[in-house]
Design a protein around this motif. Structure first.
Motif, PDB file in Angstrom:
ATOM      1  N   LEU A  73       0.845  -1.202   0.000  1.00 35.43           N
ATOM      2  CA  LEU A  73       0.000   0.000   0.000  1.00 35.43           C
ATOM      3  C   LEU A  73       0.885   1.258   0.000  1.00 35.43           C
ATOM      4  O   LEU A  73       0.566   2.249  -0.659  1.00 35.43           O
ATOM      5  CB  LEU A  73      -0.921  -0.006   1.231  1.00 35.43           C
ATOM      6  CG  LEU A  73      -2.068   0.995   1.172  1.00 35.43           C
ATOM      7  CD1 LEU A  73      -3.069   0.635   0.094  1.00 35.43           C
ATOM      8  CD2 LEU A  73      -2.785   1.093   2.517  1.00 35.43           C
ATOM      9  N   SER A  74       1.986   1.151   0.713  1.00 38.18           N
ATOM     10  CA  SER A  74       2.934   2.270   0.758  1.00 38.18           C
ATOM     11  C   SER A  74       3.543   2.515  -0.630  1.00 38.18           C
ATOM     12  O   SER A  74       3.723   3.669  -1.039  1.00 38.18           O
ATOM     13  CB  SER A  74       4.011   1.951   1.786  1.00 38.18           C
ATOM     14  OG  SER A  74       5.065   2.825   1.665  1.00 38.18           O
ATOM     15  N   ILE A  75       3.846   1.416  -1.358  1.00 39.55           N
ATOM     16  CA  ILE A  75       4.384   1.541  -2.732  1.00 39.55           C
ATOM     17  C   ILE A  75       3.361   2.250  -3.613  1.00 39.55           C
ATOM     18  O   ILE A  75       3.690   3.140  -4.406  1.00 39.55           O
ATOM     19  CB  ILE A  75       4.742   0.149  -3.306  1.00 39.55           C
ATOM     20  CG1 ILE A  75       5.979  -0.410  -2.601  1.00 39.55           C
ATOM     21  CG2 ILE A  75       4.997   0.198  -4.810  1.00 39.55           C
ATOM     22  CD1 ILE A  75       6.286  -1.857  -2.931  1.00 39.55           C
ATOM     23  N   LEU A  76       2.095   1.869  -3.429  1.00 39.36           N
ATOM     24  CA  LEU A  76       1.010   2.472  -4.222  1.00 39.36           C
ATOM     25  C   LEU A  76       0.860   3.960  -3.899  1.00 39.36           C
ATOM     26  O   LEU A  76       0.720   4.794  -4.802  1.00 39.36           O
ATOM     27  CB  LEU A  76      -0.293   1.722  -3.926  1.00 39.36           C
ATOM     28  CG  LEU A  76      -1.474   1.985  -4.835  1.00 39.36           C
ATOM     29  CD1 LEU A  76      -1.140   1.621  -6.269  1.00 39.36           C
ATOM     30  CD2 LEU A  76      -2.688   1.178  -4.380  1.00 39.36           C
ATOM     31  N   LYS A  77       0.922   4.283  -2.594  1.00 36.06           N
ATOM     32  CA  LYS A  77       0.768   5.679  -2.164  1.00 36.06           C
ATOM     33  C   LYS A  77       1.915   6.558  -2.653  1.00 36.06           C
ATOM     34  O   LYS A  77       1.719   7.707  -3.034  1.00 36.06           O
ATOM     35  CB  LYS A  77       0.699   5.741  -0.631  1.00 36.06           C
ATOM     36  CG  LYS A  77      -0.716   5.635  -0.094  1.00 36.06           C
ATOM     37  CD  LYS A  77      -0.727   5.368   1.375  1.00 36.06           C
ATOM     38  CE  LYS A  77      -0.140   6.489   2.204  1.00 36.06           C
ATOM     39  NZ  LYS A  77      -0.123   6.145   3.643  1.00 36.06           N
ATOM     40  N   SER A  78       3.125   5.991  -2.624  1.00 34.90           N
ATOM     41  CA  SER A  78       4.293   6.800  -3.005  1.00 34.90           C
ATOM     42  C   SER A  78       4.446   6.957  -4.517  1.00 34.90           C
ATOM     43  O   SER A  78       5.298   7.710  -4.978  1.00 34.90           O
ATOM     44  CB  SER A  78       5.559   6.169  -2.435  1.00 34.90           C
ATOM     45  OG  SER A  78       5.703   4.869  -2.959  1.00 34.90           O
ATOM     46  N   GLY A  79       3.629   6.238  -5.285  1.00 36.12           N
ATOM     47  CA  GLY A  79       3.679   6.362  -6.743  1.00 36.12           C
ATOM     48  C   GLY A  79       4.778   5.530  -7.374  1.00 36.12           C
ATOM     49  O   GLY A  79       5.115   5.712  -8.541  1.00 36.12           O
ATOM     50  N   LYS A  80       5.362   4.615  -6.588  1.00 35.74           N
ATOM     51  CA  LYS A  80       6.432   3.765  -7.136  1.00 35.74           C
ATOM     52  C   LYS A  80       5.866   2.566  -7.897  1.00 35.74           C
ATOM     53  O   LYS A  80       6.607   1.892  -8.618  1.00 35.74           O
ATOM     54  CB  LYS A  80       7.321   3.255  -5.999  1.00 35.74           C
ATOM     55  CG  LYS A  80       8.270   4.298  -5.451  1.00 35.74           C
ATOM     56  CD  LYS A  80       9.080   3.724  -4.312  1.00 35.74           C
ATOM     57  CE  LYS A  80       9.866   4.810  -3.605  1.00 35.74           C
ATOM     58  NZ  LYS A  80      10.407   4.334  -2.321  1.00 35.74           N
ATOM     59  N   ALA A  81       4.575   2.307  -7.727  1.00 42.10           N
ATOM     60  CA  ALA A  81       3.963   1.127  -8.363  1.00 42.10           C
ATOM     61  C   ALA A  81       3.964   1.266  -9.887  1.00 42.10           C
ATOM     62  O   ALA A  81       3.788   2.363 -10.413  1.00 42.10           O
ATOM     63  CB  ALA A  81       2.543   0.962  -7.859  1.00 42.10           C
ATOM     64  N   LYS A  82       4.226   0.147 -10.556  1.00 41.79           N
ATOM     65  CA  LYS A  82       4.251   0.148 -12.027  1.00 41.79           C
ATOM     66  C   LYS A  82       2.849  -0.066 -12.585  1.00 41.79           C
ATOM     67  O   LYS A  82       2.540   0.384 -13.680  1.00 41.79           O
ATOM     68  CB  LYS A  82       5.156  -0.977 -12.526  1.00 41.79           C
ATOM     69  CG  LYS A  82       6.619  -0.758 -12.231  1.00 41.79           C
ATOM     70  CD  LYS A  82       7.350  -0.272 -13.443  1.00 41.79           C
ATOM     71  CE  LYS A  82       8.829  -0.105 -13.145  1.00 41.79           C
ATOM     72  NZ  LYS A  82       9.503   0.626 -14.199  1.00 41.79           N
ATOM     73  N   ALA A  83       2.024  -0.806 -11.841  1.00 42.71           N
ATOM     74  CA  ALA A  83       0.667  -1.106 -12.319  1.00 42.71           C
ATOM     75  C   ALA A  83      -0.238  -1.415 -11.129  1.00 42.71           C
ATOM     76  O   ALA A  83       0.251  -1.710 -10.035  1.00 42.71           O
ATOM     77  CB  ALA A  83       0.712  -2.307 -13.261  1.00 42.71           C
ATOM     78  N   ILE A  84      -1.532  -1.314 -11.384  1.00 44.39           N
ATOM     79  CA  ILE A  84      -2.495  -1.665 -10.334  1.00 44.39           C
ATOM     80  C   ILE A  84      -3.535  -2.618 -10.925  1.00 44.39           C
ATOM     81  O   ILE A  84      -4.017  -2.386 -12.052  1.00 44.39           O
ATOM     82  CB  ILE A  84      -3.139  -0.392  -9.711  1.00 44.39           C
ATOM     83  CG1 ILE A  84      -4.126  -0.785  -8.618  1.00 44.39           C
ATOM     84  CG2 ILE A  84      -3.763   0.528 -10.725  1.00 44.39           C
ATOM     85  CD1 ILE A  84      -4.518   0.360  -7.698  1.00 44.39           C
ATOM     86  N   ARG A  85      -3.823  -3.683 -10.185  1.00 44.31           N
ATOM     87  CA  ARG A  85      -4.803  -4.659 -10.680  1.00 44.31           C
ATOM     88  C   ARG A  85      -6.209  -4.090 -10.516  1.00 44.31           C
ATOM     89  O   ARG A  85      -6.476  -3.329  -9.574  1.00 44.31           O
ATOM     90  CB  ARG A  85      -4.689  -5.962  -9.888  1.00 44.31           C
ATOM     91  CG  ARG A  85      -3.434  -6.733 -10.185  1.00 44.31           C
ATOM     92  CD  ARG A  85      -3.487  -8.119  -9.593  1.00 44.31           C
ATOM     93  NE  ARG A  85      -2.195  -8.777  -9.737  1.00 44.31           N
ATOM     94  CZ  ARG A  85      -1.215  -8.715  -8.834  1.00 44.31           C
ATOM     95  NH1 ARG A  85      -1.401  -8.049  -7.706  1.00 44.31           N
ATOM     96  NH2 ARG A  85      -0.065  -9.304  -9.048  1.00 44.31           N
ATOM     97  N   PHE A  86      -7.099  -4.492 -11.432  1.00 39.97           N
ATOM     98  CA  PHE A  86      -8.506  -4.039 -11.342  1.00 39.97           C
ATOM     99  C   PHE A  86      -9.126  -4.502 -10.027  1.00 39.97           C
ATOM    100  O   PHE A  86      -9.918  -3.780  -9.428  1.00 39.97           O
ATOM    101  CB  PHE A  86      -9.315  -4.565 -12.524  1.00 39.97           C
ATOM    102  CG  PHE A  86      -9.169  -3.720 -13.769  1.00 39.97           C
ATOM    103  CD1 PHE A  86      -9.174  -2.333 -13.703  1.00 39.97           C
ATOM    104  CD2 PHE A  86      -9.047  -4.318 -15.021  1.00 39.97           C
ATOM    105  CE1 PHE A  86      -9.045  -1.561 -14.845  1.00 39.97           C
ATOM    106  CE2 PHE A  86      -8.919  -3.545 -16.165  1.00 39.97           C
ATOM    107  CZ  PHE A  86      -8.909  -2.164 -16.073  1.00 39.97           C
ATOM    108  N   THR A  87      -8.745  -5.696  -9.578  1.00 41.09           N
ATOM    109  CA  THR A  87      -9.315  -6.244  -8.335  1.00 41.09           C
ATOM    110  C   THR A  87      -8.916  -5.374  -7.140  1.00 41.09           C
ATOM    111  O   THR A  87      -9.737  -5.108  -6.256  1.00 41.09           O
ATOM    112  CB  THR A  87      -8.839  -7.689  -8.111  1.00 41.09           C
ATOM    113  OG1 THR A  87      -7.424  -7.726  -8.292  1.00 41.09           O
ATOM    114  CG2 THR A  87      -9.509  -8.658  -9.046  1.00 41.09           C
TER     115      THR A  87
END
Lengths: 173, 67
Positions: free
Chosen positions: B32-46
């Motif tokens: 969740l922290s990776i997602l918040k910081s914008g480091k994530a490459k992709a996000i699953r629809f689920t």
């Protein structure tokens, strides 16, 4: 996977022992060359300085090969516990692949130089024929290692691609 | 990356902690922290669906395009 890695580990050990024995044999040959150079008064039968150099070059090459095989063994052992797809594995496979190519080319060159320096008369065959036969022999001897080297480079590229995909997968939430 | 994740804004609006959201949607706080910081490459629809359900919002509230 771990079974395959164990087999590969054993084979690398056998390879290392083989190279080490070859190294010992070559040291013996070098010793013989140096001994005959120093103590043999007959100029014709004494070893030439260039033969000593060729022998030393081959020893250096074998030490270089041993060092890379040792590194490769470490990688195989390490990757048993962790994922195969990481940057250090890519670098290790790539460096070992390149080292095998350098070894093959250098060994082939040394073989040709060795032939040119040795004045072995093989009956009625012409020098051109003997030279051609030696080149053919040299190429066929080094061919399997060259194929292994190219396979290692391909595996290195696969590991690199796998690492990129793994990184992307790890960063997919 | 020009895609901005406004997850922390939505969490503040809903007065919810990251840990609670992570538990509700079934991912680790590290992810969740990776997602918040914008480091994530992709996000699953689920995952997006679960976040939208938990925070009662639309995907457009979470994601924004900036040039």
């Amino acid at each position: 996977m771990s079974k395959l890695q164990s087999i590969l580990n054993v084979l690398i050990y056998v390879w290392i022992i083989g190279v080490f024995l070859k190294l010992l044999k070559e040291v013996g040959i070098l010793y013989k060359h140096i001994h005959s150079r120093i103590f043999d008064s007959n100029i014709i039968s004494s070893s030439s300085f260039s033969m000593i150099l060729v022998s030393m070059a081959f020893i250096c090459l074998l030490i270089y090969m041993l060092w890379h095989l040792r590194n490769f063994k470490k990688v195989v052992k390490k990757s048993k516990n962790t994922s195969l797809f990481n940057n250090s594995n890519y670098k290790a496979f790539h460096s070992v692949g390149m080292a095998f190519i350098y070894y093959t080319v250098a060994r082939f060159t040394i073989r040709i130089v060795e032939f040119m320096l040795s004045n072995v008369d093989e009956g009625q065959q012409s020098i051109a024929y003997q030279f051609g036969r030696n080149i053919g022999e040299g190429v066929s001897n080094q061919f399997p290692l060259l194929i292994v080297a190219l396979f290692l480079l391909i595996i290195a590229e696969l590991i690199k691609d796998g690492y990129q995909l793994k990184k992307e997968n790890d960063l997919t939430i | 990356m020009p895609i901005i994740v406004n997850l922390d804004v939505m969490l503040a609006k809903r007065k919810m902690k990251s840990k609670n959201l992570a538990e509700q949607i079934g991912i680790t706080t590290a992810n969740l922290s990776i997602l918040k910081s914008g480091k994530a490459k992709a996000i699953r629809f689920t995952t997006l669906e679960a976040i939208c359900k938990s925070l009662d919002c639309q995907p457009s509230d979470l994601l924004e395009y900036q040039e």
